[in-house]
Design an enzyme around this catalytic site. Structure first.
Site: not given
Ligand code: FAD
Length: 570
Positions: A124, A237, A239, A249, A252, A283, A348, A383
């Site tokens: 990566f 960030q 991407h 997306l 990478e 990135r 991203h 990141r």
């Molecule tokens: C397309 C894409 C691909 C990616 N691929 C990778 C990868 O391969 N490797 C890597 O390391 N990272 C990757 N990332 C980054 C990574 O996926 C995210 O940073 C990570 O999954 C975030 O997880 P989280 O649990 O913090 O938040 P999220 O998975 O975004 O979950 C947020 C939660 O909060 C809830 N929520 C938000 N606001 C409220 C509210 N007001 N009231 C109630 N609930 C709320 C939502 O419903 C959701 O359940 C990628 C990002 C994208 C955009």
């Protein structure tokens, strides 16, 4: 309406059902803590499900790269962060990474395999070793479903389609939250001993974003209003490779598997920007390179370059990147086995977020945060791919561990303040629904996103940012009178969008003010008027707080460890 709010009392309320929230919930439930997960969508629709490329851990499984170590992982992360990451937090994450990934495997995550049967790892960007463990290009999907399955056997209460509207504080301590139950359109009260925010990023602040529509920075706005601080918000960030036009997306991992970037002249242009790492530079470097190629006329009309995967062959693409091929077929009508893909940078990831220590503690007692909504400062100014999924499981678990001890030592709070807060939010909802204003939420949202992309995008400059900040201020005034349109209570998505707009406007202002005051270029924050990194003045974290409703910026020191800041060369 007018009846007393429904009350749901728990020891711990986790806001967010993504990887962070579910990993924390599992830990807390297993320790016997009465836990609720509150999410504005079904947990399996959380943005984590879209993660593609993989999760980092120095397992040393790639043939010829057995000598990878957590220290090498930490070095790459700190260098990638342009030395803004806190090195103690990075050390924790990288040290705990191998156990965290093996734990996921034991829970049932079906990782792709090496010939020997161990977890496969791909190269990566910005990584000195192939360190990214993956499940083809559906890693987030696989991990999120596995954690959800685990929770089906645990004693956790899920509240789906509940939009959290406020955090409740009593004597300076967080004692719960309120949430709009979207199906009936009623506000409920959630008194709790502790609240963990796991609400993900704020990608939808930008017009070009790879993020889900639900990523609207609600957690950061909630925390700020409750008295917590945000950290390093200006580091956003972009991407390098989203599918041109749709901005879906293209992982990478596609370059990790051997894909190359070409400009309109067929030149492998990354050789001019990162002679050693080429397409697998971090990135920020690759996104700037693509933007420069396009600006200087070497992109394709429409503002994109090519990502060429044809040399990988059909077999490798089908095995390692099946989701990417399907996305390309469905959304661009292009088969990457035969033709290059049109790609352009898009917002991203949010490196900044709610300031926390490595146990997820904010400055507000009882309030915790982890995952993308938080800033424990492992990503600094940029990141590395694969480190975010890692952050969710490592710091989700660590936050829960701290909370378990804290809640066991406390009695449940008086539910009164949560009930009062729910009643206040109920009145607010009624007032929003009754507004007659001319301004419409979708138009304001569009202006906000376009302003952010134009003024606080990949390349930034004083006047453009000042103009952007003035527009944000005007948009906040307009939003204060905006009408919802749909006055009904049931499933009122327009109401949710107005609440999200208010959150985005507040978060946008913290990005804008942080960016204006940081007069240097570091990682993702590139100022054409201050092109050099300035360690003397700006090797420090930007802190944003609210005072009398106004965003106020201050600074905090960076924790340096064994890696002394150097110039980043790739
Ligand atoms: C397309 C894409 C691909 C990616 N691929 C990778 C990868 O391969 N490797 C890597 O390391 N990272 C990757 N990332 C980054 C990574 O996926 C995210 O940073 C990570 O999954 C975030 O997880 P989280 O649990 O913090 O938040 P999220 O998975 O975004 O979950 C947020 C939660 O909060 C809830 N929520 C938000 N606001 C409220 C509210 N007001 N009231 C109630 N609930 C709320 C939502 O419903 C959701 O359940 C990628 C990002 C994208 C955009």
């Amino acid at each position: 309406m007018g009846a007393r709010a429904e009350v749901h009392a728990h020891d711990l309320v986790i806001v967010g059902g993504g990887l962070t929230g579910l990993r924390a919930a599992l830990q807390a439930c297993r320790a016997g803590v009465a836990t609720a997960v509150v999410s504005k969508v079904h947990p399996l629709r959380s943005h984590s499900v879209a993660a593609q490329g993989g999760i980092n851990a120095a397992l040393g499984n790639a043939p010829g790269y057995e000598e990878d170590t957590p220290e090498a992982h930490a070095f790459d992360t700190v260098k990638g962060s342009d030395y803004l990451a806190d090195q103690d937090a990075v050390a924790v994450m990288c040290r705990e990474a191998p156990a965290a990934v093996i734990e996921l495997e034991h829970m049932g995550v079906v990782f792709s395999r090496t010939e020997e049967g161990t977890i496969a790892q791909r190269p990566f960007g910005g990584a000195g070793f192939p360190r990214t463990c993956y499940a083809a290009d559906r890693t987030g999907h696989t991990i999120l479903h596995t954690l959800y399955e685990q929770l089906m056997a645990a004693d956790v209460a899920f509240y789906e389609e509940f939009f959290v509207t406020s955090l409740v504080t009593d004597g300076g301590r967080c004692t719960g939250c309120t949430a709009l139950s979207v199906p009936p359109g009623e506000v409920h009260a959630f008194p709790a001993k502790a609240v963990l925010l796991a609400t993900g990023g704020f990608g939808r602040l930008y017009s070009r974003s790879t993020n889900a529509l639900i990523n609207t920075g609600d957690g950061a706005a909630l925390a700020l209003r409750a008295g917590a601080m945000l950290k390093d918000m200006e580091f956003v960030q972009f991407h390098p490779t989203s599918l041109a036009g749709t901005n879906i997306l293209i992982t990478e991992g596609a370059r990790g598997e051997g894909g190359i970037l070409l400009n309109r002249e067929g030149e492998r242009f990354m050789a001019r920007y990162a002679p050693h790492s080429l397409d697998l530079a971090p990135r920020d470097v690759v996104a700037r390179a693509i933007e420069t190629e396009v600006a200087e006329g070497r992109g394709f009309p429409g503002g994109y370059v090519h990502l060429d995967l044809t040399a990988l062959g059909a077999g490798k693409i089908m095995a390692r990147l099946p989701g990417i091929r399907q996305i390309a077929l469905d959304f661009a009508g292009i088969d990457p086995v035969a033709e290059p893909l049109p790609v352009q940078p898009a917002q991203h990831y949010s490196m900044g977020g709610i300031a926390v220590d490595d146990g997820g503690r904010t400055g507000v007692p009882g309030l915790y945060a982890a995952g993308e909504c938080a800033c424990v400062s492992v990503h600094g100014a940029n990141r590395l791919g694969g480190n975010s999924l890692l952050e969710t499981v490592v710091f989700g678990r660590r936050a829960a561990d701290g909370i378990i001890d804290a809640v066991n030592a406390r009695a449940r709070p008086d539910p009164g303040p949560a009930v009062e807060a729910a009643a206040a939010d109920e009145r607010r909802v009624a007032a929003l629904l009754g507004r007659e204003g001319e301004e419409k939420v979708p138009a304001l949202l569009r202006d906000l996103k376009e302003t952010m992309y134009r003024s606080f995008g990949i390349f930034r400059e004083e006047q453009k940012m000042q103009d952007g900040l003035s527009t944000l201020t005007a948009l906040r005034k307009h939003a204060a009178g905006a009408s919802v349109g749909d006055r009904g209570r049931r499933f009122n998505q327009a109401l949710v969008n107005l609440l999200e707009l208010e959150d985005l406007l507040l978060v946008g202002e913290t990005v804008a003010r942080g960016a204006l005051m940081r007069r240097e270029s570091r990682g993702s924050h590139t100022r054409t008027d201050f092109p050099k990194r300035d360690d003397e003045r700006y090797l420090r974290h930007t802190m944003a707080g609210l005072a009398d409703g106004k965003v106020v910026i201050s600074y905090a020191p960076v924790t340096i460890g064994t890696f002394e800041p150097q110039e980043r060369v790739y």
